[in-house]
Motif scaffolding. Structure first.
Motif, short mmCIF file in Angstrom:
data_model
loop_
_atom_site.label_atom_id
_atom_site.label_comp_id
_atom_site.label_asym_id
_atom_site.label_seq_id
_atom_site.Cartn_x
_atom_site.Cartn_y
_atom_site.Cartn_z
N ALA A 32 0.84 -1.20 0.00
CA ALA A 32 0.00 0.00 0.00
C ALA A 32 0.88 1.25 0.00
CB ALA A 32 -0.94 0.00 1.20
N LEU A 33 1.93 1.24 0.81
CA LEU A 33 2.86 2.38 0.84
C LEU A 33 3.56 2.56 -0.49
CD1 LEU A 33 4.41 1.85 4.39
CD2 LEU A 33 2.93 3.74 3.70
N ASN A 43 9.72 7.24 4.35
CA ASN A 43 10.14 7.29 5.76
C ASN A 43 9.59 6.10 6.55
OD1 ASN A 43 11.40 9.70 5.19
ND2 ASN A 43 9.80 10.99 6.10
N CYS A 44 8.33 5.77 6.31
CA CYS A 44 7.70 4.62 7.01
C CYS A 44 8.41 3.32 6.65
CB CYS A 44 6.23 4.52 6.64
SG CYS A 44 5.19 5.84 7.30
N CYS A 48 11.39 0.51 9.00
CA CYS A 48 11.21 -0.93 9.16
C CYS A 48 12.49 -1.74 8.91
CB CYS A 48 10.09 -1.39 8.22
SG CYS A 48 9.32 -2.94 8.70
N PHE A 49 13.55 -1.08 8.46
CA PHE A 49 14.80 -1.81 8.20
C PHE A 49 15.48 -2.29 9.47
CE2 PHE A 49 14.72 0.05 3.85
CZ PHE A 49 14.95 -1.12 3.14
N THR A 50 14.96 -1.91 10.64
CA THR A 50 15.49 -2.43 11.91
C THR A 50 14.80 -3.74 12.30
OG1 THR A 50 13.90 -1.10 13.16
CG2 THR A 50 16.08 -0.14 12.75
N LYS A 70 13.80 9.12 -6.45
CA LYS A 70 15.20 9.36 -6.09
C LYS A 70 15.37 9.68 -4.61
CE LYS A 70 16.94 10.64 -10.64
NZ LYS A 70 17.69 11.65 -11.45
N ASN A 71 14.31 10.09 -3.93
CA ASN A 71 14.40 10.35 -2.49
C ASN A 71 14.69 9.08 -1.69
OD1 ASN A 71 13.89 13.17 -2.53
ND2 ASN A 71 11.71 12.77 -2.85
N ALA A 72 14.48 7.92 -2.33
CA ALA A 72 14.76 6.64 -1.65
C ALA A 72 16.23 6.23 -1.77
CB ALA A 72 13.88 5.54 -2.22
#
Length: 304
Positions: A32-33, A43-44, A48-50, A70-72
């Protein structure tokens, strides 16, 4: 990018980042994101990468690449460079950077094309060649990058359509993985019994990364003729977990009774990536066999 309020996006993000929720719910939130897009969604996903789940983190990176934002890039660079992340996650970050297609990333990808983790090294080699292919506008037909499956693929399909020639390239270990991927995506696009049989031969390749992409392609095709090869791959306890996980998810996408039966058998697999994939795959199978309009429906549930 979908026009959704920040609060609604953060509501979906809470579902994604809640380790107490079933993995299938968190996957739906992630997709969904991806569909919503924008900085808040990124950002959300980054938060979650932790998480402890290698499968989920791998999928986070995949979605960031598919968003083509590109912000990613800083998020993905951080994951690629983090040696504490599992190679399966780092590989997907490398592939995602290639998917975004920013040619300024060439030097970074060159740095990791000889990474000690072979999955990471091979991925960065392919991503580098994709960037070079994108850069050469005078020669290459950019329309080839537009996938029939609405995905950003690691390589464009080959212009070759002869199955015998494509099969030779697919299985030629002396050719670059980029060339062999191009043959793979051309075989996918042909969608014939002969091309499916040719793709299944790709499970004999020496590269686990290559074998995992064959399984992924079968998941995109959602063709029942690939089920025997996928079941055999999932059942192979000696196969790399990244290959078995993709085989499981492909079976979930196809969603036949035979697929569901074998997926249930591996819900307790000793490898977390495999058993979590089977859980998610069964949810995908349930969706494919239901009247549900949208798989990534978390936004509806958090705003209703």
């Amino acid at each position: 990018m979908v026009n959704v309020s920040d609060d609604a996006v953060k509501g979906v993000g809470k579902v994604l980042n809640d380790p107490n929720r079933p993995m299938k719910e968190r996957f739906r939130a992630l997709f969904a994101l991806r569909n919503i897009g924008g900085q808040t969604a990124i950002n959300c996903i980054n938060e979650c990468f932790t998480d402890e789940s290698v499968l989920l983190k791998h999928e986070l990176a995949y979605c960031l690449g598919q968003m083509q934002d590109k912000n990613a890039i800083p998020v993905l660079i951080n994951i690629l460079e983090d040696k504490n992340q599992d190679p399966i996650v780092r590989h997907e970050a490398g592939e995602a950077l290639g998917a975004i297609g920013d040619t300024d990333l060439q030097s970074l990808l060159e740095k990791y094309q000889n990474d000690p983790a072979v999955e990471v090294a091979e991925t960065c080699q392919i991503a580098l060649q994709r960037l070079k292919w994108l850069k050469d506008e005078s020669i290459n037909d950019k329309s080839l990058s537009k996938s029939l499956y609405n995905s950003i693929d690691p390589a464009p399909p080959s212009k070759e359509v002869d199955i015998e020639e494509l099969t030779k390239t697919l299985l030629d270990e002396n050719k670059s993985l980029f060339e062999r991927y191009r043959a793979m995506f051309s075989l996918r696009n042909l969608q014939t019994t002969e091309s499916i049989h040719a793709l299944a031969k790709g499970f004999q390749a020496s590269s686990a990364l290559f074998r995992h992409e064959v399984a992924f392609v079968f998941g995109q095709m959602q063709d029942e003729r690939s089920v025997p090869a996928l079941i055999q791959t999932l059942e192979d306890k000696d196969e790399h977990e990244m290959v078995r996980h993709e085989a499981a998810e492909a079976l979930g996408s196809i969603g036949t009774e035979d697929c569901t039966k074998v997926l249930k058998m591996y819900l307790e697999d000793p490898r977390p990536v495999v058993r979590e994939s089977c859980e998610v795959a069964l949810d995908m199978s349930e969706y494919e066999n239901s009247p549900e309009f949208q798989y990534a429906n978390t936004l509806l549930t958090v705003t209703s």
